[in-house]
Design an enzyme around this catalytic site. Structure first.
Site, PDB file in Angstrom:
ATOM      1  N   LEU A 156       0.839  -0.953   0.063  1.00  0.00           N
ATOM      2  CA  LEU A 156      -0.064  -0.109  -0.071  1.00  0.00           C
ATOM      3  C   LEU A 156       1.063   1.189   0.206  1.00  0.00           C
ATOM      4  O   LEU A 156       1.910   1.131   0.537  1.00  0.00           O
ATOM      5  CB  LEU A 156      -1.009   0.132   1.103  1.00  0.00           C
ATOM      6  CG  LEU A 156      -1.821  -1.059   1.469  1.00  0.00           C
ATOM      7  CD1 LEU A 156      -2.836  -0.973   2.672  1.00  0.00           C
ATOM      8  CD2 LEU A 156      -2.804  -1.387   0.222  1.00  0.00           C
ATOM      9  N   ASP A 157       0.153   2.350  -0.600  1.00  0.00           N
ATOM     10  CA  ASP A 157       1.237   3.597  -0.591  1.00  0.00           C
ATOM     11  C   ASP A 157       1.437   3.908   0.880  1.00  0.00           C
ATOM     12  O   ASP A 157       0.585   3.546   1.669  1.00  0.00           O
ATOM     13  CB  ASP A 157       0.271   4.542  -1.282  1.00  0.00           C
ATOM     14  CG  ASP A 157       0.481   4.496  -2.697  1.00  0.00           C
ATOM     15  OD1 ASP A 157       0.917   3.604  -3.319  1.00  0.00           O
ATOM     16  OD2 ASP A 157      -0.722   5.255  -3.300  1.00  0.00           O
ATOM     17  N   LYS A 158       2.476   4.615   1.118  1.00  0.00           N
ATOM     18  CA  LYS A 158       2.766   4.991   2.505  1.00  0.00           C
ATOM     19  C   LYS A 158       1.536   5.850   3.156  1.00  0.00           C
ATOM     20  O   LYS A 158       1.350   5.712   4.326  1.00  0.00           O
ATOM     21  CB  LYS A 158       3.891   6.235   2.350  1.00  0.00           C
ATOM     22  CG  LYS A 158       4.329   6.991   3.546  1.00  0.00           C
ATOM     23  CD  LYS A 158       5.450   7.911   3.598  1.00  0.00           C
ATOM     24  CE  LYS A 158       5.544   8.595   4.855  1.00  0.00           C
ATOM     25  NZ  LYS A 158       6.496   9.579   4.885  1.00  0.00           N
TER      26      LYS A 158
END
Length: 332
Positions: A156-158
């Site tokens: 997942l993106d940060k």
């Protein structure tokens, strides 16, 4: 089974083999080195290290000439004894266990399901060589050191919160990758977007790097673009600062980098808080993109049993919905 490079959810880097050697390197300069810049001479004698790393070691005092700290721009005389003390690069220690609080939703002998908070980077990389989910997983489950990517199969993106699955063994990780390739893993997200999309729809648009900005992804028909499919359903509408917003449920068939953010923006409905793909607002409405991986379903790699998990919205996301006058839907 090797990881499929066509899956952007998969990570391209693996831990290097063996521990780096940081033993001091002793060099005896020769007459042919006389008159040359010292840093150029040393770079030629230890080509395994980059010029930039050597320059940093010179500046930090890790290169000595006849026992005294040396300057790279100095001149070699051709009879000196030079000692180079290699220093670890950030990436050399990226796979170090780091204890951290993990929100573990499920764990057994084969898998770990984690509810990742926003702000936590999944995998070490440039600018984030420590403090990642991978480091925390290695501390929580030391056996993951023997599994590529510490068992991580998707990311997942940060600044995206929500559910991720990790394989605790190579067999489990391989099976999970196969499920991702077969598009049988159920991944549902909640996103708050600007505007009011149609009640439902499917975006079937390939994605590749944006040719004008390599940090971004974009819908593209270029040959290197990868298939990307997002199904979305409008759940409820509201307002932020008298502007319409909509809570949308997105279901992924593929897992390309920034897929939901790119696909919704391509329809004209960028995510609230997304300053990369959305418009910059004078007033910040949210400190991150309003996106959460809320539901995850898969076949257990050891038993074949279908398993599914749903987590409540992160507190900041739930507060954002309240501001917009939207009630969080009940899990079904």
């Amino acid at each position: 089974m090797p990881f499929d490079p066509d899956l952007d959810d998969d990570l391209d880097t693996e831990p290097g083999g063996g521990a780096p050697d940081y033993s001091p390197i002793t060099l005896q300069l020769q007459p042919e080195h006389c008159g040359q810049r010292l840093d150029k001479v040393i770079a030629g004698l230890v080509p395994q290290f980059s010029r930039s790393r050597l320059q940093q070691w010179f500046e930090e005092g890790h290169v000595t000439v006849d026992g005294k700290p040396a300057k790279g721009k100095g001149t070699a005389f051709g009879d000196e004894t030079v000692v180079v003390q290699p220093q670890p690069a950030p990436e050399d220690t990226a796979y170090t266990p780091e204890p951290m609080a993990l929100d573990i939703v499920h764990e057994d002998d084969a898998i770990i399901v984690v509810n990742k908070p926003a702000g936590l980077v999944v995998h070490p990389g440039s600018g984030n060589w420590s403090g990642t989910l991978l480091n925390g997983l290695l501390a929580h489950c030391p056996q993951l050191v023997s599994v590529p990517r510490a068992g991580i199969v998707h990311r997942l993106d940060k600044d995206t919160s929500g559910l991720m699955v990790v394989g605790k063994t190579l067999a489990a990780q391989t099976d999970l990758v196969r499920q991702l390739q077969a598009r049988t893993v159920k991944r549902e997200y909640f996103a708050l977007v600007w505007g009011t999309p149609r009640p439902s729809g499917t975006v079937d648009s390939p994605i590749s790097r944006d040719p004008k900005d390599r940090v971004k992804m974009a819908v593209s028909n270029a040959p290197m673009a990868k298939p990307a499919i997002t199904h979305y359903t409008l759940l409820e509408t509201g307002e932020l600062d008298r502007r319409p917003v909509s809570l949308v449920q997105c279901r992924l068939e593929t897992g390309r980098t920034h897929q939901i953010r790119v696909h919704m923006q391509s329809l004209g409905y960028s995510l609230v808080g997304d300053t990369v793909y959305g418009k910059q607002h004078l007033r910040p409405f949210f400190h991150r993109q309003a996106l959460q991986a809320r539901r995850l379903g898969l076949s257990h790699p050891a038993t074949g049993e279908h398993m599914e998990w749903v987590v409540p919205l992160a507190a900041d996301f739930a507060e954002l919905l309240e501001r917009a006058g939207i009630a969080e839907p009940e899990a079904v």
